[in-house]
Scaffold this motif. Structure first.
Motif, PDB file in Angstrom:
ATOM      1  N   VAL A  89     -10.401   0.454  18.807  1.00 31.63           N
ATOM      2  CA  VAL A  89      -9.110   0.870  19.360  1.00 31.63           C
ATOM      3  C   VAL A  89      -8.168  -0.337  19.275  1.00 31.63           C
ATOM      4  N   PRO A  90      -7.082  -0.224  18.509  1.00 32.18           N
ATOM      5  CA  PRO A  90      -6.242  -1.394  18.227  1.00 32.18           C
ATOM      6  C   PRO A  90      -5.304  -1.778  19.359  1.00 32.18           C
ATOM      7  N   ALA A  91      -4.990  -0.850  20.213  1.00 34.45           N
ATOM      8  CA  ALA A  91      -4.076  -1.120  21.321  1.00 34.45           C
ATOM      9  C   ALA A  91      -4.153   0.058  22.273  1.00 34.45           C
ATOM     10  N   ILE A  92      -3.797  -0.197  23.504  1.00 29.68           N
ATOM     11  CA  ILE A  92      -3.679   0.895  24.465  1.00 29.68           C
ATOM     12  C   ILE A  92      -2.242   0.907  24.971  1.00 29.68           C
ATOM     13  N   SER A  93      -1.738   2.090  25.249  1.00 27.51           N
ATOM     14  CA  SER A  93      -0.352   2.221  25.683  1.00 27.51           C
ATOM     15  C   SER A  93      -0.145   1.516  27.015  1.00 27.51           C
ATOM     16  N   GLY A  97      -4.990   2.876   8.856  1.00 29.49           N
ATOM     17  CA  GLY A  97      -4.344   4.014   8.216  1.00 29.49           C
ATOM     18  C   GLY A  97      -5.040   4.343   6.904  1.00 29.49           C
ATOM     19  N   TYR A  98      -4.852   5.592   6.440  1.00 26.25           N
ATOM     20  CA  TYR A  98      -5.632   6.073   5.287  1.00 26.25           C
ATOM     21  C   TYR A  98      -4.756   6.613   4.161  1.00 26.25           C
ATOM     22  N   TYR A  99      -3.446   6.610   4.349  1.00 24.78           N
ATOM     23  CA  TYR A  99      -2.482   6.900   3.289  1.00 24.78           C
ATOM     24  C   TYR A  99      -2.767   8.220   2.581  1.00 24.78           C
ATOM     25  N   ASP A 100      -3.162   9.211   3.369  1.00 21.05           N
ATOM     26  CA  ASP A 100      -3.383  10.587   2.893  1.00 21.05           C
ATOM     27  C   ASP A 100      -4.580  10.710   1.940  1.00 21.05           C
ATOM     28  N   LEU A 124       0.827  -1.211   0.000  1.00 22.64           N
ATOM     29  CA  LEU A 124       0.000   0.000   0.000  1.00 22.64           C
ATOM     30  C   LEU A 124       0.858   1.256   0.000  1.00 22.64           C
ATOM     31  N   GLU A 125       2.001   1.194   0.679  1.00 26.46           N
ATOM     32  CA  GLU A 125       2.906   2.340   0.697  1.00 26.46           C
ATOM     33  C   GLU A 125       3.450   2.630  -0.693  1.00 26.46           C
ATOM     34  N   GLU A 126       3.624   1.582  -1.497  1.00 31.60           N
ATOM     35  CA  GLU A 126       4.173   1.757  -2.838  1.00 31.60           C
ATOM     36  C   GLU A 126       3.095   2.147  -3.851  1.00 31.60           C
ATOM     37  N   ALA A 186     -12.414  -0.070  11.113  1.00 37.82           N
ATOM     38  CA  ALA A 186     -11.123   0.626  11.086  1.00 37.82           C
ATOM     39  C   ALA A 186     -10.500   0.550  12.470  1.00 37.82           C
ATOM     40  N   HIS A 187      -9.188   0.424  12.504  1.00 42.35           N
ATOM     41  CA  HIS A 187      -8.452   0.540  13.742  1.00 42.35           C
ATOM     42  C   HIS A 187      -8.086   2.009  13.931  1.00 42.35           C
ATOM     43  N   VAL A 188      -8.542   2.560  15.037  1.00 40.89           N
ATOM     44  CA  VAL A 188      -8.406   3.996  15.298  1.00 40.89           C
ATOM     45  C   VAL A 188      -7.788   4.161  16.675  1.00 40.89           C
TER      46      VAL A 188
END
Length: 298
Positions: free
Chosen positions: A136-140, A84-87, A61-63, A107-109
């Motif tokens: 929420v994908p993770a908490i600190s 992520g939404y890649y701009d 996706l980055e490419e 979506a993971h937000v």
């Protein structure tokens, strides 16, 4: 509070099928002859849509985001879960998905994007995108370092859920190994968050992460009926050198039981396949995993 989380066992679809099979044996016990078993039919499709987590394709996706999304659309999945939404704007993403016949599985937000001044822009973005599941994908580590910290996290998640509810949206919590192997006052992080958040807040198990934390995935579903509305499907084999094998079914998880229970009791609305390995090209691996799930009737 979810009052069925006391550990008492619920009557599941698996119990029903076993009871029905037992009744059939009793009814037929006086017969002299046994009918020949009929050939096994392929499992019927459950009707629950299957999505794929776009994190699986992160390097591609980055490419080339649009080109990769076009290839993802050929793998047989119903939708995608964003990481992520890649701009791209919400409108651009919605049009891209619609053009390829894909839904938004969720979506993971990050939780910080759902608090304070960031909440309303997130509501606006996901409303335009057509997404109703903001997980929420993770908490600190700081958010689960103590009972007090974890209770503040539960309060934040509760406030987010209350703010999203009028918009037809829900937030949720995605598990990692620490969700099950970190104990506080004899309870896991997962249980403490489940017990102190609204029942319409989504609890999203990741089968591989949960098992890696020592959890029995089937029991996780049993403990939280109706709240497992989204679930990540990821293989796991305890004690293996590579505990997360690339393909569903080549591992130690009881997939038929997990899938049946998620539908009969968990309230599942969307399965989301996740592939973290680097051993196979992600497009090939995710195509194979979609075929594996089809073999389970999904």
């Amino acid at each position: 509070m979810n009052k069925t989380r006391s550990g008492q066992r619920c009557f599941t679809r698996r119990d029903f099928l076993m009871a029905a099979a037992g009744s059939a044996l009793v009814l037929g016990c006086g017969e002299q002859e046994t009918a020949e078993p009929s050939p096994a039919a392929p499992p019927a499709a459950s009707g629950v849509p299957v999505g794929v987590q776009l994190y699986c394709f992160r390097h591609l996706l980055e490419e080339d985001f649009e080109g990769t999304l076009e290839q993802v659309a050929t793998l047989g999945y119903d939708g995608v879960e964003f990481a992520g939404y890649y701009d791209y704007s919400a409108d651009e993403l919605r049009q891209l998905l619609q053009g390829h016949g894909l839904e938004v599985a969720g979506a993971h937000v990050g939780i910080e994007a759902l608090l304070g001044d960031e909440l309303q822009p997130s509501i606006d973005f996901h409303g335009e995108l057509g997404n109703t599941r903001l997980i929420v994908p993770a908490i600190s580590e700081e958010r689960h370092a103590s009972v007090d910290a974890l209770m503040r996290t539960a309060e934040d998640l509760t406030g987010i859920q209350e703010a999203l509810r009028p918009h037809g949206m829900s937030t949720g919590y995605h598990c990692y190994a620490y969700s099950f192997n970190q104990l506080m006052d004899g309870k896991t992080v997962w249980d403490m968050l489940a017990d102190n958040t609204p029942e319409d807040l989504i609890l999203q198990p990741d089968t591989g992460n949960a098992a890696n934390g020592g959890a029995d995935v089937a029991q996780v579903i049993n403990n939280d009926p109706g709240r497992i509305r989204s679930m990540h499907l990821k293989p796991f084999t305890a004690g293996a050198e590579a505990p997360f094998p690339p393909f569903i079914g080549d591992d130690g998880l009881p997939w038929a039981e997990i899938l049946d229970l998620s539908e009969s009791l968990g309230g599942i609305e969307y399965y989301v396949v996740e592939y973290e390995e680097e051993s196979h090209p992600p497009l090939d691996a995710l195509r194979e995993n979609r075929e594996r799930l089809a073999g389970f009737g999904r």
